[in-house]
Scaffold this active site. Structure first.
Site, PDB file in Angstrom:
ATOM      1  N   GLY B 322      -7.007 -13.628 -17.539  1.00 23.58           N
ATOM      2  CA  GLY B 322      -6.456 -14.548 -16.554  1.00 23.58           C
ATOM      3  C   GLY B 322      -7.523 -15.480 -16.015  1.00 23.58           C
ATOM      4  N   SER B 323      -7.358 -15.836 -14.752  1.00 24.54           N
ATOM      5  CA  SER B 323      -8.176 -16.923 -14.189  1.00 24.54           C
ATOM      6  C   SER B 323      -9.662 -16.598 -14.073  1.00 24.54           C
ATOM      7  CB  SER B 323      -7.646 -17.291 -12.802  1.00 24.54           C
ATOM      8  OG  SER B 323      -6.336 -17.748 -12.926  1.00 24.54           O
ATOM      9  N   THR B 324     -10.036 -15.321 -14.085  1.00 16.93           N
ATOM     10  CA  THR B 324     -11.467 -15.000 -14.007  1.00 16.93           C
ATOM     11  C   THR B 324     -12.197 -15.481 -15.263  1.00 16.93           C
ATOM     12  OG1 THR B 324     -10.820 -12.805 -14.772  1.00 16.93           O
ATOM     13  CG2 THR B 324     -11.388 -13.015 -12.461  1.00 16.93           C
ATOM     14  N   PHE B 325     -11.425 -15.942 -16.246  1.00 19.30           N
ATOM     15  CA  PHE B 325     -12.006 -16.438 -17.489  1.00 19.30           C
ATOM     16  C   PHE B 325     -12.376 -17.920 -17.382  1.00 19.30           C
ATOM     17  CE2 PHE B 325     -11.622 -17.343 -22.138  1.00 19.30           C
ATOM     18  CZ  PHE B 325     -12.450 -16.327 -22.603  1.00 19.30           C
TER      19      PHE B 325
END
Lengths: 95, 706
Positions: B322-325
């Site tokens: 998800g967004s931590t990528f």
């Protein structure tokens, strides 16, 4: 006369040799038995030391368990302690 | 033997002969004369000599017979009785944490075996042994009656009490054998990481399995001699030392591990999640300080758990991040100079339909610069950056960061899923840009972020402290320092700016950087994204010069699904406790006093003695003294818990240390004024009541000038 004295000397020497050989054999056997005996008792003592070391290892496990953060946390809570806030941590130095 | 003819003997013979003649009155003839003439004394001596000779000949003959004829057979028989060839596995090595705390060790225990052929009264043995081993006597009887078997294990690794009872029972055909039991003193702490060993001391999971060859002793076949009671003994030095496995020191810090486990367990329980995990990494060294996973697994009782509970999910479960990528895409685009922090992208007011895919944002945004796209975590903005960068370039950066490959940390880990760029369509590139269509492990995320925070240079994660390792090794650079700094600044804004998604991760007194993530989970049955989410947060402190990296994943939380709500507070709790424990947290209350102490210390050219507030006098993020503290506690030399006095004690005239200890018992850390060694005045007065709240500001100790 001289011939008789000479053979008596030989006989005595042989008898003494046999006797000392027997004595030395006995001493050697005795030493071997003693060696085995001592070795056996040393082994028993070594087993005893190992048993004690094993027992100590078990006590150390118990100590490690008592010093685990979870256990210390429980104990601290029982004594009414709580996590320090910023400004409450002091490091002891130089005393 | 020898006939000695001496003159005295001849004289005696003549005398005897004369006497015989004299007694008879006439000379004797025939056999009488012969008997009379026999020298009986000499004959007796000869007889004794012959008997002696026969006796010696018998002895020597017997000895010869035993040695030469019967010797080999008897020696073989003796060997079978007293000597035994045993496969000795030896003691497994210990596993330590970085401060020398024992995480796993082997302790000696006993196992009970039976030799059915040697048992004379099976009923009696079964009745005596059953209650001790807690096995029904009937079952024991059936086992022991099977005379075809020469050896049976009756109970493995029993406790000392039972072993002692079995020994006391003195049952023929029943014996105790020494084995080693693996014990994890901290129970569930780092359970999935450590793994466990089977009944034969072979590592079956976790570190125990991955480093089994290091921890386990090389099994050797030893010839051991036993006495009648079964005790081993040796005639020579060899064989006395058992083979022993090597010890292992992990980079884990049990205290940080404890903080991580407490925080993740609370969150998983509070939010009704499936499972959760935390990794804490020391950025300068790459050391993994904590590897926490909840629900916990206690390796001491591994049989009570299912494989899904003891699986090391942080390394073996590949999830869509998800967004931590997103920071990696931004960093790659910055590095390739496709964008800069101010490059504007249209975020389409929260909904963008392409030819192949429709993307939605959680908030409606219009045109945003790159830094705000990351701060607001806009999927649409990220998709457009991804399209600008291109699949091939993006894939190259992901490979350089370690995605799609194992990290090298010695645990069983998954490679994750990173497909080749030739297989990526436009939809794949778009979805990968915001952390979907790609699967990574939590460990890989930590590895990639470590590279980013390390000025863009790849640095491997470290779990095992190896004294011989080459720490000077140079690794490849993925991003320039400038790009790395830019992305870290953007991540700081995610937490520190009022409109960032990671506000829950803030820690007062220190700047934090981070990124939240809320990833949709693919539904196996519908083959599309369902309602389940993975909430995540990756953060670091201090934002300017990262020292600690914390990666938090919470799988399928039910009460709230957002990373900023579920996972960011875990980061906040773990990190604030860690930096407090390490003595790195800026001290607001004592700043003034400590500044003065530093100034004084500098002026006098010597170290200031006495108490110091944490964090201020010591340079920020120097190596901690915690190991020393632990050792002191372990020694028990200074560890005493005392009850507080009923009222505030009189500490005037006491040493500052003593006074602070007395106040600490009441839960108070007093403010110190002055930097002498003795208390000259105190507030409140002795005899006052202890406070009931948390206010300690009015508790002041004035110290002597010297």
């Amino acid at each position: 006369m001289n011939k008789g004295r000479g053979s008596t000397g030989w006989l005595l020497a042989i008898a003494l040799g046999i006797l000392s050989g027997m004595v030395m054999s006995l001493v050697m056997v005795w030493c071997n038995i003693e060696r085995m005996d001592t070795n056996y008792f040393i082994n028993i003592l070594q087993v005893d030391v190992r048993d004690r070391q094993a027992h100590r290892a078990k006590l150390e496990v118990e100590r490690e368990h008592l010093l685990s953060p979870y256990e210390l946390g429980r104990k601290a809570a029982a004594f009414g302690m709580r996590q320090p806030r910023p400004g409450q941590v002091r490091r002891m130095d130089g005393q | 033997m020898f006939q000695v003819k001496s003159p005295r003997r001849q004289r005696n013979r003549r005398t005897v002969s004369n006497r015989s003649v004299a007694r008879a009155g006439k000379p004797l003839t025939g056999w009488r004369a012969t008997l009379t003439n026999v020298d009986w004394g000499r004959q007796r001596i000869n007889l004794v000599a012959v008997l002696f000779l026969l006796f010696w000949a018998g002895l020597w003959g017997r000895a010869w017979y035993l040695q030469m004829i019967e010797g080999p057979r008897l020696a073989d028989k003796a060997r079978r009785q007293h000597m035994a060839s045993e496969l000795v596995a030896g003691k497994r090595g210990k596993i330590f944490d970085r401060n020398g705390q024992v995480l796993a060790r082997s302790v000696e225990c006993r196992s009970v075996y039976a030799r059915p052929g040697e048992i004379t009264d099976v009923v009696r043995v079964a009745n005596a042994l059953g209650p001790i081993l807690e096995i029904p006597p009937q079952a024991l009887y059936e086992q022991l009656s099977d005379s075809r078997r020469k050896f049976i294990w009756l109970a493995r690794k029993i406790d000392d009490q039972k072993a002692s009872e079995v020994r006391r029972a003195e049952l023929a055909g029943i014996g105790l054998s020494k084995e080693y039991d693996r014990v994890y003193p901290f129970k569930q702490m780092a359970g999935q990481l450590l793994g466990f060993v089977g009944m034969d001391d072979k590592g079956l999971e976790g570190i125990e399995r991955a480093l089994d060859s290091h921890l386990a002793g090389v099994p050797t076949r030893q010839i051991v001699q036993r006495d009648a009671t079964g005790r081993r003994f040796y005639l020579h030095a060899e064989g006395q030392e058992e083979p022993r496995g090597k010890d292992l020191t992990l980079t884990i810090d049990t205290q940080v591990q404890f903080f991580a486990e407490e925080a993740i367990s609370k969150t998983v329980e509070d939010y009704g999640a499936n499972w959760g995990g935390v990794l804490v990494v020391d950025v300068p060294s790459g050391d993994i300080l904590a590897w926490a996973q909840y629900p916990f697994f206690n390796p001491n009782a591994f049989r009570e758990y299912s494989p899904s509970q003891y699986r090391n999910r942080l390394a073996s479960d590949a999830l869509e991040p998800g967004s931590t990528f997103k920071p990696f895409l931004v960093a790659a685009a910055l590095q390739e100079k496709k964008v800069d922090a101010g490059t504007l992208f249209n975020c389409e007011n929260g909904k963008w339909e392409t030819k192949t895919i429709t993307i939605r944002d959680t908030s409606r945004r219009g045109i945003l610069p790159v830094d705000k796209i990351l701060r607001y975590s806009s999927n649409i903005g990220m998709a457009k950056i991804g399209l600008t960068l291109g699949a091939r370039t993006f894939h190259r950066y992901l490979s350089l960061l370690g995605f799609g490959a194992r990290t090298g940390v010695p645990v069983a880990e998954s490679k994750g899923i990173l497909r080749q760029p030739r297989d990526w369509g436009e939809a794949d590139l778009i979805s990968t840009s915001f952390g979907q269509s790609i699967s990574v492990t939590v460990l890989q995320m930590a590895q990639a972020y470590l590279t980013l925070l390390n000025g863009g240079e790849y640095r491997p994660l470290r779990l095992v402290i190896d004294e011989n390792a080459n720490i000077q090794q140079q690794y490849h650079r993925v991003f320039s320092e400038r790009v790395s700094r830019q992305v870290m600044d953007m991540m700081r804004d995610v937490v520190e700016e009022g409109d960032g998604t990671g506000k829950a991760a803030r820690i007062s007194g220190i700047q934090v950087g981070g990124k939240t993530g809320t990833a949709q989970k693919a539904d196996k049955h519908s083959r599309s994204y369902g309602q389940k989410r993975t909430a995540s947060f990756v953060g670091f402190v201090p934002a300017a010069n990262p020292r600690y990296l914390v990666v938090v994943f919470v799988d399928e939380p039910t009460k709230s699904q957002y990373g900023g709500v579920v996972a960011a507070p875990v980061f906040q709790r773990v990190t604030s406790r860690t930096i407090t424990y390490k003595g790195h947290l800026p001290d607001v209350v004592f700043a003034e006093a400590s500044d003065r102490a530093v100034a004084e210390g500098g002026r006098r050219g010597r170290r200031t003695r006495g108490l110091k507030p944490a964090g201020d006098i010591r340079p920020l993020f120097e190596s901690p003294l915690t190991a020393e503290v632990r050792r002191t506690v372990a020694d028990g030399s200074r560890n005493s818990v005392a009850r507080p006095a009923a009222v505030v004690p009189n500490v005037v005239g006491k040493s500052v240390r003593n006074a602070v200890e007395l106040f600490a018992r009441g839960g108070i850390v007093p403010i110190l004024k002055g930097d002498g060694q003795r208390v000259v005045r105190q507030q409140p007065e002795p005899g006052s009541k202890w406070p009931t709240g948390e206010k300690s500001g009015e508790y002041i100790l004035w110290l002597s000038e010297m």
